[in-house]
Design a protein around this motif. Structure first.
Motif, PDB file in Angstrom:
ATOM      1  N   ASP A 154       0.875  -1.236  -0.119  1.00  0.00           N
ATOM      2  CA  ASP A 154      -0.496  -0.480   0.060  1.00  0.00           C
ATOM      3  C   ASP A 154       0.631   1.726   0.483  1.00  0.00           C
ATOM      4  O   ASP A 154       0.375   1.983  -1.281  1.00  0.00           O
ATOM      5  CB  ASP A 154      -1.616   0.065   0.907  1.00  0.00           C
ATOM      6  CG  ASP A 154      -1.959   0.985   1.519  1.00  0.00           C
ATOM      7  OD1 ASP A 154      -1.544   1.823   0.678  1.00  0.00           O
ATOM      8  OD2 ASP A 154      -3.136   1.338   1.931  1.00  0.00           O
ATOM      9  N   TRP A 155       1.519   1.359   1.135  1.00  0.00           N
ATOM     10  CA  TRP A 155       2.231   3.127   0.906  1.00  0.00           C
ATOM     11  C   TRP A 155       3.853   2.189   0.417  1.00  0.00           C
ATOM     12  O   TRP A 155       4.132   3.742  -0.332  1.00  0.00           O
ATOM     13  CB  TRP A 155       3.063   2.576   2.718  1.00  0.00           C
ATOM     14  CG  TRP A 155       1.966   3.239   3.495  1.00  0.00           C
ATOM     15  CD1 TRP A 155       0.627   3.298   3.380  1.00  0.00           C
ATOM     16  CD2 TRP A 155       1.651   4.604   4.599  1.00  0.00           C
ATOM     17  NE1 TRP A 155       0.104   4.240   4.194  1.00  0.00           N
ATOM     18  CE2 TRP A 155       0.496   4.889   4.959  1.00  0.00           C
ATOM     19  CE3 TRP A 155       2.946   4.713   5.554  1.00  0.00           C
ATOM     20  CZ2 TRP A 155       0.414   5.812   6.253  1.00  0.00           C
ATOM     21  CZ3 TRP A 155       2.927   5.683   6.753  1.00  0.00           C
ATOM     22  CH2 TRP A 155       1.445   5.829   6.883  1.00  0.00           C
ATOM     23  N   ARG A 158       2.859   4.138  -2.685  1.00  0.00           N
ATOM     24  CA  ARG A 158       1.834   5.371  -2.602  1.00  0.00           C
ATOM     25  C   ARG A 158       3.391   6.241  -2.861  1.00  0.00           C
ATOM     26  O   ARG A 158       3.425   7.274  -3.188  1.00  0.00           O
ATOM     27  CB  ARG A 158       1.759   5.833  -1.730  1.00  0.00           C
ATOM     28  CG  ARG A 158      -0.021   5.522  -1.643  1.00  0.00           C
ATOM     29  CD  ARG A 158      -0.928   5.552   0.415  1.00  0.00           C
ATOM     30  NE  ARG A 158      -0.136   7.201   0.603  1.00  0.00           N
ATOM     31  CZ  ARG A 158      -0.687   7.784   1.993  1.00  0.00           C
ATOM     32  NH1 ARG A 158      -1.303   7.298   2.462  1.00  0.00           N
ATOM     33  NH2 ARG A 158      -0.199   8.967   1.681  1.00  0.00           N
ATOM     34  N   HIS A 171      -5.586   1.005  -7.201  1.00  0.00           N
ATOM     35  CA  HIS A 171      -4.869   1.540  -5.190  1.00  0.00           C
ATOM     36  C   HIS A 171      -5.838   1.907  -4.211  1.00  0.00           C
ATOM     37  O   HIS A 171      -6.883   3.168  -4.903  1.00  0.00           O
ATOM     38  CB  HIS A 171      -3.255   2.108  -5.748  1.00  0.00           C
ATOM     39  CG  HIS A 171      -3.442   2.515  -4.309  1.00  0.00           C
ATOM     40  ND1 HIS A 171      -3.270   3.319  -2.784  1.00  0.00           N
ATOM     41  CD2 HIS A 171      -1.944   2.219  -3.497  1.00  0.00           C
ATOM     42  CE1 HIS A 171      -2.928   2.896  -1.851  1.00  0.00           C
ATOM     43  NE2 HIS A 171      -1.727   2.526  -2.596  1.00  0.00           N
ATOM     44  N   PRO A 172      -6.474   1.525  -2.904  1.00  0.00           N
ATOM     45  CA  PRO A 172      -7.739   1.995  -2.174  1.00  0.00           C
ATOM     46  C   PRO A 172      -7.900   3.594  -1.686  1.00  0.00           C
ATOM     47  O   PRO A 172      -8.196   3.997  -1.630  1.00  0.00           O
ATOM     48  CB  PRO A 172      -7.510   0.823  -0.901  1.00  0.00           C
ATOM     49  CG  PRO A 172      -6.375   0.406  -0.878  1.00  0.00           C
ATOM     50  CD  PRO A 172      -6.299   0.497  -2.506  1.00  0.00           C
ATOM     51  N   ASP A 173      -6.153   4.126  -1.871  1.00  0.00           N
ATOM     52  CA  ASP A 173      -6.049   5.511  -1.424  1.00  0.00           C
ATOM     53  C   ASP A 173      -4.525   6.130  -2.226  1.00  0.00           C
ATOM     54  O   ASP A 173      -3.618   6.774  -0.997  1.00  0.00           O
ATOM     55  CB  ASP A 173      -5.767   5.554  -0.225  1.00  0.00           C
ATOM     56  CG  ASP A 173      -5.834   6.806   0.356  1.00  0.00           C
ATOM     57  OD1 ASP A 173      -6.414   7.802   0.071  1.00  0.00           O
ATOM     58  OD2 ASP A 173      -5.584   7.220   1.713  1.00  0.00           O
ATOM     59  N   ARG A 175      -2.670   8.686  -2.706  1.00  0.00           N
ATOM     60  CA  ARG A 175      -2.154   9.962  -2.415  1.00  0.00           C
ATOM     61  C   ARG A 175       0.122  10.222  -2.017  1.00  0.00           C
ATOM     62  O   ARG A 175      -0.026   8.733  -2.224  1.00  0.00           O
ATOM     63  CB  ARG A 175      -2.701  10.229  -1.464  1.00  0.00           C
ATOM     64  CG  ARG A 175      -4.258  10.330  -0.976  1.00  0.00           C
ATOM     65  CD  ARG A 175      -4.812  11.223   0.171  1.00  0.00           C
ATOM     66  NE  ARG A 175      -4.167  10.048   1.237  1.00  0.00           N
ATOM     67  CZ  ARG A 175      -4.632   9.905   2.478  1.00  0.00           C
ATOM     68  NH1 ARG A 175      -3.692  11.559   2.768  1.00  0.00           N
ATOM     69  NH2 ARG A 175      -4.336   9.197   2.961  1.00  0.00           N
TER      70      ARG A 175
END
Length: 249
Positions: A154-155, A158, A171-173, A175
């Motif tokens: 995840d990260w 990002r 990807h869920p988030d 940013r």
């Protein structure tokens, strides 16, 4: 007739070879081996087969890569197209050592500029593998997100999006992670200015931090010049020493 122990030891495959055979059985004709000097297996997979390959690498009984230890973005814009210049200073600054050839003057092939590299670990089998996928579109680099396979990505994804501008579909988030709010550009891209585009400072009149165009003058980093040093001349270092401590003429 018995086989000598030495012959049996030579015929025994190494752990790396055993892993390579397991990958070939689980993913026949789907991966391309990448040469490396790290003593680890590296494979390249097509972008449209990334998720399928990831599930096989995680679930196959001989592979079991349960952990995604890292996800890295790579920009190959100038990779392998420059040579070291160490005998004199140059106006082009630092570069890389490569074998020169006419083909190196050509631009990067379409779809071969941006890549994503996944570092996988099998805890149960104590083995590692590196997987690379290129983004088909250089103008809008994008690959599928593997967060549904390895949640730890995840990260990492990002960070790759923030630094390289690589998009991860699904990807869920997605940013930015490391740069400031309103940051323009992606600082790890090879064409990003060395001094950046904007700078921040505290404005006492406005009582807050403000953005302004960067005030650093762009300059070229000149590489170190390697010159001949007479102190290490073999004719001097190997000369017999006199009682006075000086070499014979």
């Amino acid at each position: 007739m018995s086989v000598p122990a030495s012959a049996a030891a030579v015929a025994e495959p190494t752990r790396l070879e055993t892993l390579g055979h397991a990958v070939a059985r689980a993913l026949p004709d789907q991966l391309r081996g990448v040469a490396n000097h790290t003593g680890e297996l590296t494979y390249e997979v097509a972008a449209d087969r990334l998720l399928e390959t990831g599930r096989v690498l995680r679930d196959a009984p001989d592979l079991k890569f349960e952990m995604c230890m890292d996800v890295c973005g790579v920009d190959y814009l100038e990779h392998g197209r420059a040579e070291w210049k160490t005998q004199d200073a140059t106006s082009s600054g630092f570069s890389r050592g490569v074998a020169r050839g006419p083909e190196l003057d050509a631009p990067v092939a379409p779809g071969r500029r941006f890549a994503v590299v996944y570092h996988l670990l099998s805890i149960s089998l104590n083995q590692r593998l590196r997987l690379r996928v290129f983004c088909p579109d250089d103008a809008e680099p994008m690959v599928d997100s593997v967060t549904g396979i390895w949640a730890a990505a995840d990260w990492f994804e990002r960070e790759a999006f923030d630094m390289f501008g690589i998009l991860f579909k699904g990807h869920p988030d997605l940013r930015r992670l490391l740069t400031d709010y309103g940051f323009i550009g992606h600082p790890f891209r090879k064409d990003f200015p060395l001094s950046g585009n904007v700078e921040v400072r505290y404005d006492p009149e406005k009582g807050r931090v403000v953005y302004q165009p960067v005030s650093i003058d762009p300059r070229v980093l000149v590489p170190k010049v390697i010159r001949h040093d007479n102190r290490y001349d073999p004719a001097l270092t190997n000369a017999p020493v006199t009682p006075t401590g000086k070499p014979h003429a």
